[in-house]
Design a protein around this motif. Structure first.
Motif, mmCIF file in Angstrom:
data_model
loop_
_atom_site.group_PDB
_atom_site.id
_atom_site.type_symbol
_atom_site.label_atom_id
_atom_site.label_comp_id
_atom_site.label_asym_id
_atom_site.label_seq_id
_atom_site.Cartn_x
_atom_site.Cartn_y
_atom_site.Cartn_z
ATOM 1 N N ALA A 227 0.830 -1.206 0.000
ATOM 2 C CA ALA A 227 0.000 0.000 0.000
ATOM 3 C C ALA A 227 0.864 1.256 0.000
ATOM 4 O O ALA A 227 0.461 2.292 -0.540
ATOM 5 C CB ALA A 227 -0.936 0.000 1.209
ATOM 6 N N ALA A 228 2.063 1.153 0.571
ATOM 7 C CA ALA A 228 2.985 2.284 0.583
ATOM 8 C C ALA A 228 3.728 2.430 -0.737
ATOM 9 O O ALA A 228 4.398 3.425 -0.968
ATOM 10 C CB ALA A 228 3.988 2.135 1.725
ATOM 11 N N GLY A 229 3.619 1.416 -1.604
ATOM 12 C CA GLY A 229 4.208 1.511 -2.928
ATOM 13 C C GLY A 229 5.552 0.822 -3.085
ATOM 14 O O GLY A 229 6.222 1.020 -4.098
ATOM 15 N N GLU A 230 5.952 0.004 -2.123
ATOM 16 C CA GLU A 230 7.236 -0.705 -2.237
ATOM 17 C C GLU A 230 7.144 -1.738 -3.368
ATOM 18 O O GLU A 230 6.285 -2.628 -3.330
ATOM 19 C CB GLU A 230 7.571 -1.387 -0.922
ATOM 20 N N PRO A 231 8.007 -1.622 -4.377
ATOM 21 C CA PRO A 231 7.899 -2.485 -5.566
ATOM 22 C C PRO A 231 7.962 -3.983 -5.276
ATOM 23 O O PRO A 231 7.223 -4.757 -5.883
ATOM 24 C CB PRO A 231 9.086 -2.064 -6.423
ATOM 25 N N GLU A 232 8.811 -4.386 -4.354
ATOM 26 C CA GLU A 232 8.933 -5.818 -4.053
ATOM 27 C C GLU A 232 7.642 -6.360 -3.435
ATOM 28 O O GLU A 232 7.198 -7.462 -3.760
ATOM 29 C CB GLU A 232 10.109 -6.049 -3.101
ATOM 30 N N ALA A 233 7.021 -5.586 -2.569
ATOM 31 C CA ALA A 233 5.768 -6.005 -1.941
ATOM 32 C C ALA A 233 4.627 -6.022 -2.959
ATOM 33 O O ALA A 233 3.789 -6.935 -2.939
ATOM 34 C CB ALA A 233 5.427 -5.080 -0.782
ATOM 35 N N VAL A 234 4.597 -5.038 -3.849
ATOM 36 C CA VAL A 234 3.574 -5.013 -4.900
ATOM 37 C C VAL A 234 3.727 -6.249 -5.784
ATOM 38 O O VAL A 234 2.743 -6.905 -6.132
ATOM 39 C CB VAL A 234 3.662 -3.720 -5.741
ATOM 40 N N ASN A 235 4.966 -6.593 -6.120
ATOM 41 C CA ASN A 235 5.220 -7.770 -6.929
ATOM 42 C C ASN A 235 4.761 -9.042 -6.206
ATOM 43 O O ASN A 235 4.198 -9.948 -6.831
ATOM 44 C CB ASN A 235 6.708 -7.865 -7.279
ATOM 45 N N THR A 236 4.960 -9.116 -4.897
ATOM 46 C CA THR A 236 4.512 -10.266 -4.116
ATOM 47 C C THR A 236 2.995 -10.403 -4.160
ATOM 48 O O THR A 236 2.471 -11.501 -4.307
ATOM 49 C CB THR A 236 4.991 -10.133 -2.649
ATOM 50 N N VAL A 237 2.304 -9.278 -4.046
ATOM 51 C CA VAL A 237 0.837 -9.298 -4.112
ATOM 52 C C VAL A 237 0.383 -9.768 -5.493
ATOM 53 O O VAL A 237 -0.502 -10.632 -5.612
ATOM 54 C CB VAL A 237 0.244 -7.909 -3.778
ATOM 55 N N ILE A 238 0.992 -9.244 -6.550
ATOM 56 C CA ILE A 238 0.631 -9.643 -7.917
ATOM 57 C C ILE A 238 0.900 -11.135 -8.108
ATOM 58 O O ILE A 238 0.069 -11.853 -8.672
ATOM 59 C CB ILE A 238 1.408 -8.803 -8.954
ATOM 60 N N GLN A 239 2.044 -11.619 -7.641
ATOM 61 C CA GLN A 239 2.399 -13.037 -7.777
ATOM 62 C C GLN A 239 1.386 -13.918 -7.038
ATOM 63 O O GLN A 239 1.020 -14.985 -7.520
ATOM 64 C CB GLN A 239 3.799 -13.293 -7.226
ATOM 65 N N THR A 240 0.952 -13.454 -5.868
ATOM 66 C CA THR A 240 0.000 -14.224 -5.071
ATOM 67 C C THR A 240 -1.328 -14.389 -5.799
ATOM 68 O O THR A 240 -1.946 -15.455 -5.751
ATOM 69 C CB THR A 240 -0.224 -13.546 -3.703
ATOM 70 N N TYR A 241 -1.775 -13.355 -6.477
ATOM 71 C CA TYR A 241 -3.083 -13.376 -7.126
ATOM 72 C C TYR A 241 -3.033 -13.702 -8.623
ATOM 73 O O TYR A 241 -4.057 -13.632 -9.297
ATOM 74 C CB TYR A 241 -3.798 -12.045 -6.901
#
Length: 69
Positions: free
Chosen positions: A18-32
């Motif tokens: 939610a804060a925009g960290e690219p690695e975390a966004v990528n993890t969310v995308i990979q999960t879904y």
């Protein structure tokens, strides 16, 4: 506690995404990704336009995620 079929994302990962960290966004995308592909299935094949739209919508919704509920 129920035995869940799917594991949930850690809270910290959601906060970072939610804060925009690219690695975390990528993890969310990979999960879904599997669910996005399932929703993109149209007339016998995966529609890339629908898949791109769903990924973009997910990325757009991440900064709007509310933690106060």
């Amino acid at each position: 506690m129920k035995n869940r079929k799917y594991s949930l994302l850690p809270y910290e990962t959601i906060v970072k995404a939610a804060a925009g960290e690219p690695e975390a966004v990528n993890t969310v995308i990979q999960t879904y990704t599997g669910y996005i592909k399932y929703l993109s299935y149209f007339q016998g094949s995966i529609n890339d336009d629908i898949q791109d739209y769903l990924k973009a919508s997910l990325m757009e919704a991440l900064p709007k995620f509310r933690f106060d509920r």
